[in-house]
Motif scaffolding. Structure first.
Motif, short mmCIF file in Angstrom:
data_model
loop_
_atom_site.label_atom_id
_atom_site.label_comp_id
_atom_site.label_asym_id
_atom_site.label_seq_id
_atom_site.Cartn_x
_atom_site.Cartn_y
_atom_site.Cartn_z
N GLU A 112 0.79 -1.20 0.03
CA GLU A 112 -0.08 0.01 -0.05
C GLU A 112 0.86 1.37 0.02
OE1 GLU A 112 -3.37 2.37 0.19
OE2 GLU A 112 -3.18 0.07 -0.43
N ARG A 113 1.91 1.03 0.84
CA ARG A 113 2.89 2.59 0.87
C ARG A 113 3.49 2.64 -0.52
NH1 ARG A 113 3.94 4.86 5.23
NH2 ARG A 113 5.99 5.83 4.57
N HIS A 114 3.84 1.31 -1.14
CA HIS A 114 4.45 1.55 -2.54
C HIS A 114 3.47 2.33 -3.73
CE1 HIS A 114 7.21 0.55 -5.60
NE2 HIS A 114 6.25 -0.04 -6.27
N LYS A 115 2.39 1.71 -3.30
CA LYS A 115 1.30 2.24 -4.48
C LYS A 115 1.19 3.79 -4.35
CE LYS A 115 -3.03 1.47 -3.66
NZ LYS A 115 -4.32 0.66 -3.71
N ARG A 116 0.64 4.09 -2.85
CA ARG A 116 0.76 5.51 -2.69
C ARG A 116 1.78 6.32 -2.96
NH1 ARG A 116 -3.48 6.84 1.41
NH2 ARG A 116 -4.95 4.96 1.70
N CYS A 117 3.07 5.69 -2.67
CA CYS A 117 4.22 6.58 -3.08
C CYS A 117 4.13 6.76 -4.74
CB CYS A 117 5.60 5.78 -2.62
SG CYS A 117 7.16 6.53 -3.15
N ALA A 118 3.97 5.85 -5.31
CA ALA A 118 3.99 6.31 -6.85
C ALA A 118 3.00 6.96 -7.10
CB ALA A 118 3.82 4.71 -7.62
N TRP A 119 1.72 7.12 -6.38
CA TRP A 119 0.85 7.97 -6.93
C TRP A 119 1.23 9.27 -6.59
CZ3 TRP A 119 -2.31 11.11 -4.16
CH2 TRP A 119 -3.59 11.68 -4.73
N ALA A 120 1.80 9.61 -5.45
CA ALA A 120 2.24 10.88 -4.97
C ALA A 120 3.34 11.45 -5.87
CB ALA A 120 2.68 10.71 -3.43
N ARG A 121 4.15 10.62 -6.13
CA ARG A 121 5.33 11.15 -7.10
C ARG A 121 4.89 11.65 -8.40
NH1 ARG A 121 10.20 6.98 -5.57
NH2 ARG A 121 11.02 7.94 -3.76
N ASP A 122 3.94 10.69 -8.80
CA ASP A 122 3.31 10.98 -10.27
C ASP A 122 2.52 12.35 -10.10
OD1 ASP A 122 2.55 10.28 -13.10
OD2 ASP A 122 0.52 10.08 -12.24
N GLU B 158 7.11 12.76 0.78
CA GLU B 158 7.76 12.48 2.00
C GLU B 158 7.25 11.63 2.78
OE1 GLU B 158 8.87 16.01 3.83
OE2 GLU B 158 9.56 16.91 2.01
N LYS B 159 5.82 11.62 3.06
CA LYS B 159 4.85 10.91 3.85
C LYS B 159 5.12 9.46 3.35
CE LYS B 159 0.46 10.09 5.56
NZ LYS B 159 -0.73 10.74 5.52
N TRP B 160 4.67 8.95 1.95
CA TRP B 160 4.69 7.71 1.65
C TRP B 160 5.83 7.14 1.14
CZ3 TRP B 160 0.58 5.71 3.58
CH2 TRP B 160 -0.63 6.46 3.66
N CYS B 161 6.92 7.83 0.68
CA CYS B 161 7.89 7.26 -0.09
C CYS B 161 9.32 7.05 1.06
CB CYS B 161 8.28 8.06 -1.19
SG CYS B 161 7.09 8.15 -2.36
N ASP B 162 9.03 7.66 2.29
CA ASP B 162 10.52 7.33 3.30
C ASP B 162 10.28 5.85 3.75
OD1 ASP B 162 11.52 9.64 2.62
OD2 ASP B 162 10.46 10.65 4.13
#
Length: 153
Positions: A99-109, A149-153
């Motif tokens: 879930e973190r990986h998915k949200r990180c990808a979405w936030a970066r995009d 920062e929240k999802w990708c750290d």
């Protein structure tokens, strides 16, 4: 009768010798290589006396086969429960990581799209585009950066 007294004296003598040998001290020391040794006689120096549990007293009951099997079953059930809890925890951690990986990808995009866009807009109640002012755009980009920062750290 004399023979019985002699047997009694011999038995008592034997019991006292056994108790003396069982009460002998055990010593523990570490050699130059760091290995730990135990023995009934200490080396020249550096040994400490160790208290040894003599085991069950002769009058205590010895567990039967059924009791041992039941203890083994309880132990196996405890191990199985421990494995099940560990497996559930690992599955939960894997799901959270996915879930973190998915949200990180979405936030970066989203942050990448915000920075590349000429203009950012929002939709009003009627579904019409409303272009964001520069201050609103900066706030949206800052929020997108915080999400990265929240999802990708």
């Amino acid at each position: 009768m004399k023979w019985n007294i002699q047997q009694l004296v011999s038995g008592l003598l034997l019991a006292s010798l056994l108790s003396v040998s069982m009460a002998a001290e055990v010593y523990k020391w570490t050699d130059e290589q760091g290995r730990v040794h135990y023995g009934d006689r200490p080396p020249e120096e550096g040994a400490s006396s160790v208290d040894v549990d003599p085991g069950p007293a002769s009058g205590s009951p010895i567990p039967g086969d059924a009791e041992r099997r039941e203890k083994t079953r309880r132990l196996l059930r405890a191990y199985e429960e421990e494995r099940r809890v560990k497996q559930q925890r690992e599955q939960r951690q894997e799901a959270e990581a996915a879930e973190r990986h998915k949200r990180c990808a979405w936030a970066r995009d989203r942050l990448r799209r915000y920075k590349q866009a000429g203009r950012l807009y929002d939709l009003d109640e009627a579904g019409n585009r409303r272009i964001l002012a520069d201050s609103q755009r900066q706030q949206a980009e800052a929020q997108a950066a915080r999400d990265v920062e929240k999802w990708c750290d």
